[in-house]
Design a protein around this motif. Structure first.
Motif, PDB file in Angstrom:
ATOM      1  N   TYR A 132       8.101   4.895   2.482  1.00 45.33           N
ATOM      2  CA  TYR A 132       7.710   3.582   1.955  1.00 45.33           C
ATOM      3  C   TYR A 132       6.370   3.136   2.556  1.00 45.33           C
ATOM      4  O   TYR A 132       5.468   2.691   1.834  1.00 45.33           O
ATOM      5  CB  TYR A 132       8.795   2.559   2.256  1.00 45.33           C
ATOM      6  CG  TYR A 132       8.411   1.145   1.923  1.00 45.33           C
ATOM      7  CD1 TYR A 132       8.304   0.714   0.596  1.00 45.33           C
ATOM      8  CD2 TYR A 132       8.146   0.221   2.933  1.00 45.33           C
ATOM      9  CE1 TYR A 132       7.936  -0.575   0.285  1.00 45.33           C
ATOM     10  CE2 TYR A 132       7.779  -1.076   2.636  1.00 45.33           C
ATOM     11  CZ  TYR A 132       7.679  -1.472   1.312  1.00 45.33           C
ATOM     12  OH  TYR A 132       7.312  -2.759   1.014  1.00 45.33           O
ATOM     13  N   LEU A 133       6.220   3.269   3.883  1.00 46.75           N
ATOM     14  CA  LEU A 133       4.979   2.862   4.534  1.00 46.75           C
ATOM     15  C   LEU A 133       3.810   3.728   4.097  1.00 46.75           C
ATOM     16  O   LEU A 133       2.674   3.259   4.001  1.00 46.75           O
ATOM     17  CB  LEU A 133       5.145   2.930   6.051  1.00 46.75           C
ATOM     18  CG  LEU A 133       6.113   1.924   6.670  1.00 46.75           C
ATOM     19  CD1 LEU A 133       6.313   2.215   8.148  1.00 46.75           C
ATOM     20  CD2 LEU A 133       5.612   0.492   6.484  1.00 46.75           C
ATOM     21  N   ASN A 134       4.071   4.996   3.819  1.00 43.58           N
ATOM     22  CA  ASN A 134       3.004   5.903   3.398  1.00 43.58           C
ATOM     23  C   ASN A 134       2.415   5.493   2.051  1.00 43.58           C
ATOM     24  O   ASN A 134       1.210   5.603   1.830  1.00 43.58           O
ATOM     25  CB  ASN A 134       3.529   7.335   3.326  1.00 43.58           C
ATOM     26  CG  ASN A 134       2.416   8.354   3.270  1.00 43.58           C
ATOM     27  OD1 ASN A 134       1.659   8.512   4.215  1.00 43.58           O
ATOM     28  ND2 ASN A 134       2.303   9.052   2.150  1.00 43.58           N
ATOM     29  N   THR A 135       3.276   4.996   1.144  1.00 42.94           N
ATOM     30  CA  THR A 135       2.776   4.537  -0.157  1.00 42.94           C
ATOM     31  C   THR A 135       1.869   3.318   0.004  1.00 42.94           C
ATOM     32  O   THR A 135       0.907   3.149  -0.752  1.00 42.94           O
ATOM     33  CB  THR A 135       3.941   4.186  -1.090  1.00 42.94           C
ATOM     34  OG1 THR A 135       4.756   3.173  -0.481  1.00 42.94           O
ATOM     35  CG2 THR A 135       4.788   5.407  -1.375  1.00 42.94           C
ATOM     36  N   ILE A 136       2.144   2.483   0.994  1.00 44.98           N
ATOM     37  CA  ILE A 136       1.308   1.302   1.233  1.00 44.98           C
ATOM     38  C   ILE A 136      -0.045   1.703   1.816  1.00 44.98           C
ATOM     39  O   ILE A 136      -1.107   1.301   1.326  1.00 44.98           O
ATOM     40  CB  ILE A 136       2.030   0.317   2.169  1.00 44.98           C
ATOM     41  CG1 ILE A 136       3.313  -0.200   1.515  1.00 44.98           C
ATOM     42  CG2 ILE A 136       1.116  -0.848   2.530  1.00 44.98           C
ATOM     43  CD1 ILE A 136       4.141  -1.088   2.416  1.00 44.98           C
ATOM     44  N   LEU A 137      -0.024   2.532   2.881  1.00 40.43           N
ATOM     45  CA  LEU A 137      -1.272   2.916   3.545  1.00 40.43           C
ATOM     46  C   LEU A 137      -2.135   3.828   2.684  1.00 40.43           C
ATOM     47  O   LEU A 137      -3.362   3.796   2.766  1.00 40.43           O
ATOM     48  CB  LEU A 137      -0.951   3.602   4.878  1.00 40.43           C
ATOM     49  CG  LEU A 137      -0.271   2.724   5.934  1.00 40.43           C
ATOM     50  CD1 LEU A 137       0.066   3.547   7.172  1.00 40.43           C
ATOM     51  CD2 LEU A 137      -1.160   1.562   6.319  1.00 40.43           C
ATOM     52  N   SER A 138      -1.512   4.638   1.841  1.00 41.90           N
ATOM     53  CA  SER A 138      -2.275   5.559   0.986  1.00 41.90           C
ATOM     54  C   SER A 138      -3.072   4.831  -0.082  1.00 41.90           C
ATOM     55  O   SER A 138      -3.964   5.424  -0.700  1.00 41.90           O
ATOM     56  CB  SER A 138      -1.332   6.569   0.319  1.00 41.90           C
ATOM     57  OG  SER A 138      -0.704   7.378   1.289  1.00 41.90           O
ATOM     58  N   ALA A 139      -2.759   3.548  -0.301  1.00 45.37           N
ATOM     59  CA  ALA A 139      -3.477   2.768  -1.310  1.00 45.37           C
ATOM     60  C   ALA A 139      -4.775   2.169  -0.773  1.00 45.37           C
ATOM     61  O   ALA A 139      -5.471   1.468  -1.504  1.00 45.37           O
ATOM     62  CB  ALA A 139      -2.577   1.653  -1.849  1.00 45.37           C
ATOM     63  N   PHE A 140      -5.112   2.441   0.514  1.00 43.04           N
ATOM     64  CA  PHE A 140      -6.354   1.926   1.069  1.00 43.04           C
ATOM     65  C   PHE A 140      -7.533   2.469   0.258  1.00 43.04           C
ATOM     66  O   PHE A 140      -7.575   3.651  -0.082  1.00 43.04           O
ATOM     67  CB  PHE A 140      -6.505   2.355   2.531  1.00 43.04           C
ATOM     68  CG  PHE A 140      -5.719   1.509   3.499  1.00 43.04           C
ATOM     69  CD1 PHE A 140      -4.829   0.548   3.057  1.00 43.04           C
ATOM     70  CD2 PHE A 140      -5.886   1.679   4.856  1.00 43.04           C
ATOM     71  CE1 PHE A 140      -4.099  -0.220   3.943  1.00 43.04           C
ATOM     72  CE2 PHE A 140      -5.157   0.917   5.764  1.00 43.04           C
ATOM     73  CZ  PHE A 140      -4.267  -0.036   5.295  1.00 43.04           C
ATOM     74  N   PRO A 141      -8.530   1.614  -0.056  1.00 47.02           N
ATOM     75  CA  PRO A 141      -9.676   2.080  -0.851  1.00 47.02           C
ATOM     76  C   PRO A 141     -10.438   3.195  -0.150  1.00 47.02           C
ATOM     77  O   PRO A 141     -10.646   3.157   1.060  1.00 47.02           O
ATOM     78  CB  PRO A 141     -10.543   0.803  -0.972  1.00 47.02           C
ATOM     79  CG  PRO A 141      -9.610  -0.332  -0.708  1.00 47.02           C
ATOM     80  CD  PRO A 141      -8.598   0.180   0.259  1.00 47.02           C
ATOM     81  N   GLY A 142     -10.826   4.196  -0.942  1.00 44.02           N
ATOM     82  CA  GLY A 142     -11.666   5.266  -0.438  1.00 44.02           C
ATOM     83  C   GLY A 142     -10.941   6.414   0.221  1.00 44.02           C
ATOM     84  O   GLY A 142     -11.563   7.425   0.560  1.00 44.02           O
ATOM     85  N   LEU A 143      -9.626   6.300   0.417  1.00 43.20           N
ATOM     86  CA  LEU A 143      -8.877   7.387   1.047  1.00 43.20           C
ATOM     87  C   LEU A 143      -8.353   8.355  -0.007  1.00 43.20           C
ATOM     88  O   LEU A 143      -7.840   7.919  -1.035  1.00 43.20           O
ATOM     89  CB  LEU A 143      -7.707   6.835   1.852  1.00 43.20           C
ATOM     90  CG  LEU A 143      -8.041   6.177   3.190  1.00 43.20           C
ATOM     91  CD1 LEU A 143      -6.773   5.608   3.812  1.00 43.20           C
ATOM     92  CD2 LEU A 143      -8.694   7.161   4.150  1.00 43.20           C
ATOM     93  N   PRO A 144      -8.480   9.655   0.226  1.00 36.32           N
ATOM     94  CA  PRO A 144      -7.926  10.616  -0.735  1.00 36.32           C
ATOM     95  C   PRO A 144      -6.424  10.432  -0.910  1.00 36.32           C
ATOM     96  O   PRO A 144      -5.705  10.165   0.057  1.00 36.32           O
ATOM     97  CB  PRO A 144      -8.257  11.972  -0.095  1.00 36.32           C
ATOM     98  CG  PRO A 144      -9.400  11.701   0.816  1.00 36.32           C
ATOM     99  CD  PRO A 144      -9.192  10.310   1.323  1.00 36.32           C
ATOM    100  N   MET A 145      -5.963  10.593  -2.138  1.00 31.22           N
ATOM    101  CA  MET A 145      -4.537  10.444  -2.408  1.00 31.22           C
ATOM    102  C   MET A 145      -3.705  11.490  -1.674  1.00 31.22           C
ATOM    103  O   MET A 145      -2.531  11.277  -1.391  1.00 31.22           O
ATOM    104  CB  MET A 145      -4.273  10.548  -3.914  1.00 31.22           C
ATOM    105  CG  MET A 145      -4.797   9.384  -4.727  1.00 31.22           C
ATOM    106  SD  MET A 145      -4.355   9.529  -6.476  1.00 31.22           S
ATOM    107  CE  MET A 145      -5.303  10.981  -6.938  1.00 31.22           C
ATOM    108  N   ALA A 146      -4.315  12.632  -1.380  1.00 37.37           N
ATOM    109  CA  ALA A 146      -3.569  13.721  -0.749  1.00 37.37           C
ATOM    110  C   ALA A 146      -3.330  13.504   0.741  1.00 37.37           C
ATOM    111  O   ALA A 146      -2.593  14.261   1.359  1.00 37.37           O
ATOM    112  CB  ALA A 146      -4.307  15.047  -0.955  1.00 37.37           C
TER     113      ALA A 146
END
Length: 375
Positions: free
Chosen positions: A313-327
């Motif tokens: 759950y936390l990973n889905t939140i942090l992965s949405a940061f602008p400019g970060l690769p989805m992978a």
């Protein structure tokens, strides 16, 4: 038990956060086999609009090194696409499809002709287009006069997934010569980045040193160098993980200590009777310590499942940061690190049970029995 499980889950998540970013980023860089990146001197790839001139000459120099197996020059830029009454902007990569390492083709055909372009699903949705449509692409747009420059009609030949693309980022790729022609003569024979593969068994760091000696206008970045730079930029997350991990381990220790102490106090009479009939002090301590370990072990197992759920759950939140690769995964499960963290919690259970167990086993037997009889 629930409190110990929550502490174990937090400890596991913090260990995953501290080690996951580094490992995830390393796997991302190596996913296409390119060990080295060449960027304009003093910059990171695509950190600025700076480019490297003389692609042909640089490629010739690089091919002189027998340890270099493959060279992929990449040109970066921005594009504008007219969609009805809207101007849709996005990023564009100029690549050589035979050696590209920036995307995976999901459907359709690659950019085999100068008039072709591949796009990601997010841009297809923005344009309300599909594979086979022709779009009018421009590399420049003046919002005051509403005029475009560097226009060209291109056919969408494929859907792709950009390996280093961020979430909700419109991305496209075309042949490098096509993007150069659209960008004007000042961008001809330029590249924003070179990706380099070395032969199997070669020392990538030695090749990096050779490149920087031969090409003083570029910065050669190896996997180790890139990870060190990312560590510096994301050091906040690692510090936060270290602090919260230490707190969760301490909380788990206090919880187990409290539980064992309460249990020992309630069984003071029972322990006194055991000592009176000849049970050794060491055996009493052993039994109480095993009880503390059992509490920690049960909490750790429950915390493992709880930690994996919260990490996702936390990973889905942090992965949405602008400019970060989805992978990029902030919370990457690594068995060795995870079991080490939970092992620390179990070890803390052993430490938590030693003092109250030894204290209970050391109480005077007669006084303890008298107090128990009066109670």
């Amino acid at each position: 038990m629930l409190g110990v499980a929550v502490a174990a889950a937090m400890l596991l998540d913090m260990v995953m956060l501290a080690t996951g970013m580094r490992e995830s980023f390393r796997e991302l860089l190596l996913s296409r086999g390119f060990e080295l990146r060449l960027a304009p001197k003093g910059t990171l790839p695509f950190d600025t609009d700076a480019t490297i001139p003389g692609v042909g000459a640089i490629t010739g120099i690089l091919r002189r090194n027998p340890d270099i197996r493959e060279i992929s020059p990449v040109m970066g830029g921005s594009i504008h696409i007219r969609a009805g009454n809207r101007d849709v902007s996005g990023s564009a990569l100029g690549i050589d499809p035979s050696v590209q390492g920036d995307y995976e083709l999901l459907s359709g055909r690659d950019v085999t002709t100068p008039e072709s372009i591949v796009v990601n699903d997010y841009l297809l949705k923005q344009l309300n287009a599909r594979v086979g449509d022709t779009i009018n692409v421009a590399t420049g747009y003046d919002p005051q006069t509403r005029t475009y420059s560097g226009q060209r009609k291109l056919v969408i030949t494929g859907r792709v997934k950009f390996i280093y693309g961020a979430a909700k980022q419109s991305g496209t790729a075309m042949r490098r010569e096509t993007l150069e022609a659209m960008s004007g003569p000042e961008k001809r024979d330029h590249a924003s980045l070179f990706m380099v593969k070395v032969r199997e068994g070669a020392n990538a760091e030695r090749v990096r040193d050779w490149i920087e000696a031969q090409l003083p206008n570029v910065t050669a970045i190896s996997i180790a160098t890139a990870i060190a730079q990312v560590d510096a930029r994301l050091s906040y997350f690692r510090q936060l993980a270290l602090i919260l991990g230490a707190v969760s381990l301490f909380v788990g220790f206090l919880l187990v200590t409290t539980l064992v102490t309460v249990s020992v106090n309630e069984r003071a009479g029972e322990i006194a009777v055991m000592r009176a009939i000849g049970v050794s002090k060491a055996h009493v301590v052993q039994q109480i310590v095993i009880e503390g370990v059992a509490i920690s072990l049960a909490g750790a197992i429950l915390g493992l499942g709880l930690g994996l759920v919260t990490a996702r759950y936390l990973n889905t939140i942090l992965s949405a940061f602008p400019g970060l690769p989805m992978a990029i995964d902030f919370f990457l499960f690594q068995p060795r690190a995870a079991w080490s963290a939970l092992g620390l919690l179990v070890a803390s259970g052993i430490g938590a049970g030693v003092y109250p167990a030894w204290r209970a086993a050391s109480l005077p037997i007669a006084a303890s029995l008298r107090r128990e009889a009066i109670a």
